[in-house]
Design a protein around this motif. Sequence first.
Motif, PDB file in Angstrom:
ATOM      1  N   SER A   1       0.849  -1.196   0.000  1.00 32.50           N
ATOM      2  CA  SER A   1       0.000   0.000   0.000  1.00 32.50           C
ATOM      3  C   SER A   1       0.880   1.240   0.000  1.00 32.50           C
ATOM      4  N   SER A   2       0.379   2.290  -0.651  1.00 31.13           N
ATOM      5  CA  SER A   2       1.122   3.546  -0.687  1.00 31.13           C
ATOM      6  C   SER A   2       0.787   4.458   0.480  1.00 31.13           C
ATOM      7  N   GLY A   3      -0.300   4.147   1.187  1.00 33.19           N
ATOM      8  CA  GLY A   3      -0.716   5.009   2.293  1.00 33.19           C
ATOM      9  C   GLY A   3      -1.579   6.176   1.860  1.00 33.19           C
ATOM     10  N   ALA A   4      -1.810   6.341   0.552  1.00 33.82           N
ATOM     11  CA  ALA A   4      -2.644   7.446   0.082  1.00 33.82           C
ATOM     12  C   ALA A   4      -4.108   7.175   0.428  1.00 33.82           C
ATOM     13  N   GLU A   5      -4.864   8.256   0.596  1.00 32.72           N
ATOM     14  CA  GLU A   5      -6.266   8.113   0.966  1.00 32.72           C
ATOM     15  C   GLU A   5      -7.115   7.622  -0.204  1.00 32.72           C
ATOM     16  N   ILE A   6      -6.770   8.012  -1.430  1.00 31.80           N
ATOM     17  CA  ILE A   6      -7.536   7.625  -2.602  1.00 31.80           C
ATOM     18  C   ILE A   6      -6.596   6.937  -3.593  1.00 31.80           C
ATOM     19  N   MET A   7      -6.906   5.710  -3.921  1.00 33.41           N
ATOM     20  CA  MET A   7      -6.115   4.950  -4.879  1.00 33.41           C
ATOM     21  C   MET A   7      -7.045   4.193  -5.818  1.00 33.41           C
ATOM     22  N   PHE A   8      -6.805   4.289  -7.107  1.00 31.06           N
ATOM     23  CA  PHE A   8      -7.585   3.590  -8.123  1.00 31.06           C
ATOM     24  C   PHE A   8      -9.090   3.760  -7.896  1.00 31.06           C
ATOM     25  N   PRO A   9      -9.589   4.981  -7.797  1.00 30.78           N
ATOM     26  CA  PRO A   9     -11.007   5.178  -7.442  1.00 30.78           C
ATOM     27  C   PRO A   9     -11.995   4.719  -8.500  1.00 30.78           C
ATOM     28  N   ASP A  10     -11.571   4.624  -9.780  1.00 27.87           N
ATOM     29  CA  ASP A  10     -12.516   4.282 -10.842  1.00 27.87           C
ATOM     30  C   ASP A  10     -12.142   2.996 -11.555  1.00 27.87           C
ATOM     31  N   LEU A  11     -11.240   2.192 -10.976  1.00 30.96           N
ATOM     32  CA  LEU A  11     -10.754   0.992 -11.650  1.00 30.96           C
ATOM     33  C   LEU A  11     -11.868  -0.036 -11.792  1.00 30.96           C
ATOM     34  N   ARG A  12     -12.008  -0.614 -13.014  1.00 28.69           N
ATOM     35  CA  ARG A  12     -13.045  -1.608 -13.296  1.00 28.69           C
ATOM     36  C   ARG A  12     -12.445  -2.940 -13.723  1.00 28.69           C
ATOM     37  N   ILE A  13     -11.317  -2.909 -14.386  1.00 24.86           N
ATOM     38  CA  ILE A  13     -10.642  -4.134 -14.807  1.00 24.86           C
ATOM     39  C   ILE A  13      -9.218  -4.107 -14.268  1.00 24.86           C
ATOM     40  N   MET A  14      -8.910  -5.089 -13.425  1.00 28.34           N
ATOM     41  CA  MET A  14      -7.578  -5.202 -12.825  1.00 28.34           C
ATOM     42  C   MET A  14      -7.060  -6.606 -13.147  1.00 28.34           C
ATOM     43  N   ASP A  15      -6.202  -6.696 -14.145  1.00 24.49           N
ATOM     44  CA  ASP A  15      -5.677  -7.988 -14.598  1.00 24.49           C
ATOM     45  C   ASP A  15      -4.161  -7.974 -14.414  1.00 24.49           C
ATOM     46  N   LEU A  16      -3.716  -8.655 -13.366  1.00 23.34           N
ATOM     47  CA  LEU A  16      -2.278  -8.757 -13.076  1.00 23.34           C
ATOM     48  C   LEU A  16      -1.794 -10.189 -13.227  1.00 23.34           C
ATOM     49  N   SER A  17      -2.548 -11.039 -13.894  1.00 20.67           N
ATOM     50  CA  SER A  17      -2.265 -12.469 -13.948  1.00 20.67           C
ATOM     51  C   SER A  17      -0.922 -12.769 -14.604  1.00 20.67           C
ATOM     52  N   TYR A  18      -0.401 -13.941 -14.291  1.00 22.93           N
ATOM     53  CA  TYR A  18       0.827 -14.468 -14.894  1.00 22.93           C
ATOM     54  C   TYR A  18       2.011 -13.519 -14.704  1.00 22.93           C
ATOM     55  N   ASN A  19       2.265 -13.175 -13.461  1.00 22.62           N
ATOM     56  CA  ASN A  19       3.481 -12.483 -13.073  1.00 22.62           C
ATOM     57  C   ASN A  19       4.072 -13.223 -11.885  1.00 22.62           C
ATOM     58  N   ALA A  20       4.855 -12.558 -11.078  1.00 21.87           N
ATOM     59  CA  ALA A  20       5.495 -13.233  -9.941  1.00 21.87           C
ATOM     60  C   ALA A  20       5.291 -12.443  -8.653  1.00 21.87           C
ATOM     61  N   PHE A  21       4.111 -11.827  -8.479  1.00 23.76           N
ATOM     62  CA  PHE A  21       3.827 -11.132  -7.232  1.00 23.76           C
ATOM     63  C   PHE A  21       3.726 -12.150  -6.098  1.00 23.76           C
ATOM     64  N   SER A  22       4.104 -11.720  -4.900  1.00 23.13           N
ATOM     65  CA  SER A  22       4.189 -12.636  -3.765  1.00 23.13           C
ATOM     66  C   SER A  22       3.597 -12.000  -2.511  1.00 23.13           C
ATOM     67  N   LYS A  23       3.737 -12.742  -1.405  1.00 25.28           N
ATOM     68  CA  LYS A  23       3.214 -12.327  -0.095  1.00 25.28           C
ATOM     69  C   LYS A  23       1.682 -12.311  -0.102  1.00 25.28           C
ATOM     70  N   ASP A  24       1.107 -11.516   0.788  1.00 26.24           N
ATOM     71  CA  ASP A  24      -0.344 -11.501   0.950  1.00 26.24           C
ATOM     72  C   ASP A  24      -1.024 -10.709  -0.163  1.00 26.24           C
ATOM     73  N   LEU A  25      -2.303 -11.010  -0.364  1.00 30.30           N
ATOM     74  CA  LEU A  25      -3.102 -10.227  -1.305  1.00 30.30           C
ATOM     75  C   LEU A  25      -3.216  -8.789  -0.805  1.00 30.30           C
ATOM     76  N   PRO A  26      -3.336  -7.835  -1.722  1.00 32.98           N
ATOM     77  CA  PRO A  26      -3.322  -6.414  -1.342  1.00 32.98           C
ATOM     78  C   PRO A  26      -4.662  -5.967  -0.747  1.00 32.98           C
ATOM     79  N   THR A  27      -4.916  -6.365   0.513  1.00 34.43           N
ATOM     80  CA  THR A  27      -6.200  -6.050   1.156  1.00 34.43           C
ATOM     81  C   THR A  27      -6.481  -4.560   1.171  1.00 34.43           C
ATOM     82  N   SER A  28      -5.474  -3.766   1.493  1.00 32.34           N
ATOM     83  CA  SER A  28      -5.686  -2.321   1.589  1.00 32.34           C
ATOM     84  C   SER A  28      -6.084  -1.729   0.240  1.00 32.34           C
TER      85      SER A  28
END
Length: 806
Positions: free
Chosen positions: A522-549
Amino acid sequence: MMIISSKIFSSLQFFTLLYLFTVTFASIEEAIALLKWKATFKNQNNSLLTSWMPSSNTCEDWYGVVCFNGRVNTLNITNTSVSATLNAFPFSSLPFLENLDLSMNDFSGTIPPEIGNLTNLVYLNLNFNQISGTIPQQMGSLTKLQILCIFKWNFLSGSIPEEIGYLRSLTKLSLGKNFLSGSIPASLGNLNNLSFLLLYENQPSGSIPQEIGYLWSLNVLHFSNNSLNAYIPASLGNLSNLSGLYLYNNQFSRSIPEEIGYLSNLSGLYIYNNQLSGSIPASLGNLNNLSRLHLYNNQLSGSIPEEIGYLSSLTYLYLGNSSLNGSIPSSFGNLRNLKNMILNDNNLIGEIPSSICNLKSLEMFYMPRNNLKGKVPQCLGNISGLQVLVMSHNNLSGEMPPSISNLTSLQILDLGRNNLEGAIPQCFGNISSLQVYDMQNNKLSGTLPTNFSIGSSLISLNLHGNELEGEIPRSLANCKKLQVLDLGDNHLNDTYPMWLGTLPELRVLRLTSNKLHGPIRSSGAEIMFPDLRIMDLSYNAFSKDLPTSQFHHLKGMRTIDQTMKAPSYKRGGVYYHYQDSVVVVTKGLKFEVVKMLSLYTIIDLSNHKFEGHIPSVLGDLIALRVLNMSHNGLKGHIPPALGNLSVVESLDLSFNRLSGEIPQQLASLTSLEFLNLSHNYLQGCIPQGPQFLTFENNSYEGNDGLRGFPVSKGCGNDPVSETNYTVSALDDQERNSEFFNDFWKSALMGYGSGLCIGLSIIYFLISTGNLRWLARIIEELEHKIIRQRRKKQRGQGNYRGRNNRF
């Protein structure tokens, strides 16, 4: 002599007084008739008609009334908000009326046949009302009528009466935007003085009568948006004064008549959206005054005639969506006044002729989905006013010419789905006017431009499916209008670009199939991706916990808003609806979404190294239609909150380490069409619900602890069966079920005997109390029927839907 003169003088006085008396009397009669009509208005307090009073002078004081020799000659109450009908109109009391304008009011009801009494009428305008019914035949009595307008916002129906052909004084006949049907009467060919014939947006069928070709004075013929079929008559070539021919959105077939090329005064030819076949006649090259040629969306074939390049007055050339072949004529370089050249969706071959660069007035160069080859001409950079350059879905090769960056007015650049190679010139990031930059599915290499400037107009950036390397440029944060960003299927090597969350209008973020790595923090900003409708990050190598924040910030996924529209791109003062397209994986298949991106809400975090639990906050994203978190290392229970995703169509949590039971809340997801929970550690009873009855074993395989339909025959309190049945009892039930199937077959073969047997069996079951056995058989039959229907639907869907475009 004096005596004779005196008598003559007395006679003149008498006839003058008689005339004045008659005029005064007639004016009073007309005034009384109009006041009676006004008394029928639904809005008596009309401020514009307060002057209509018995005590005032009709000819001098009444609004909209003009007299000649003391008789009402003109009645013009256009746009006075009158709400009334024509039933009480004093047709018989206004014999000298020549001009009647009731347009832009709220007149309803039908046109009374008494309108035929206005035999001196020259001008009749009933536009912009709510008049319904048929056109009365009595209108054929208005032989002095020159202008007849009853178009738009009216509801005329039925056929056009033959009697309209008697109005030989007509110069304008406008009946557009009604519900007129039937055939166009051949009697209209008698209207020799007609200049404008406007019958567009109705429901007439059949052909255009040959007699229309006799209207020598015709200037505009507008028959668009009807159901006319057959063929375009060659007799239209006789209309030597015609300047506008509008036949689009009909069902005309056969070829374009060569005689159309005889219309030397024609400036606009609009015959698109028909079923015309054959080749484009070379005779069209004779139309020296033609400025607009619209032939697209037909079934034309053959090559484009060289003669089209002789139309020196041409400004708009639309030849798309046909089956035209051959190359682009080099003669097109003569079209110095051309602004728009549309040649999309044909079978054009060869290279783009360099003569195209002579078109200094060109604003739109649009030719996607052809078979063009060769390089993108370097000289295109010299067309300074070019705003739209679209040549996607061709076989263009070579490198991108840096000269394109000289086009300071360029708003849409789409060269996607070609074979272009080499690096993207860095100067492309400096085109401040650019709204769409689409180079997807080429062979571009190197790094992304790093100099996207402050104040950028960029709305859509699609570089999907290339061989780009390096990092995602931080300067993209300057593109505050960016809505679509697709950098998927490249070789980008970077961490998660959280700083993109500051873009207030970003709707689509697609970074699939790269080398992105590390945790999503998380960046700590109050507003992040406020209008996002499609979030496709598949087939990469992200790790750790899902980005709950981050899920907490996705406000655009928390509301189901069906009113949102796809992005629009302004071009030359008008909005040009360019269709963005992204490929998504839903229901186990790939689909190319080409419209309504704002309504198609997706989160795809599949094929990573994510750990930890699935956050319950995902249940707040009620607009989600696709949720894919498969092929990770997620553990823990499936959150019951996912049951809040009321419009979700595809849910894939397969190949993780999830445990516990499937939440009963998921059974309420009535929109769910695809479910994959396979290869986890789930156990317990599978929930039962309308959609869950349609899923097969492969939705649950690899979870040895799951029970219930469809993986086993019963589970807990499932009404399908009870767990306290013994194995032998279940076997007996299966045998009885086979008997029951045979019973139904025999019952259908012999209705009478089958009915008796059936009633006997039901009586036996009721008397012994063994209704569970019957319920078991009925449930199994129901499941079989549902599964067979589902398999049939999926088979049809797979046949139609693979690689579908929404």
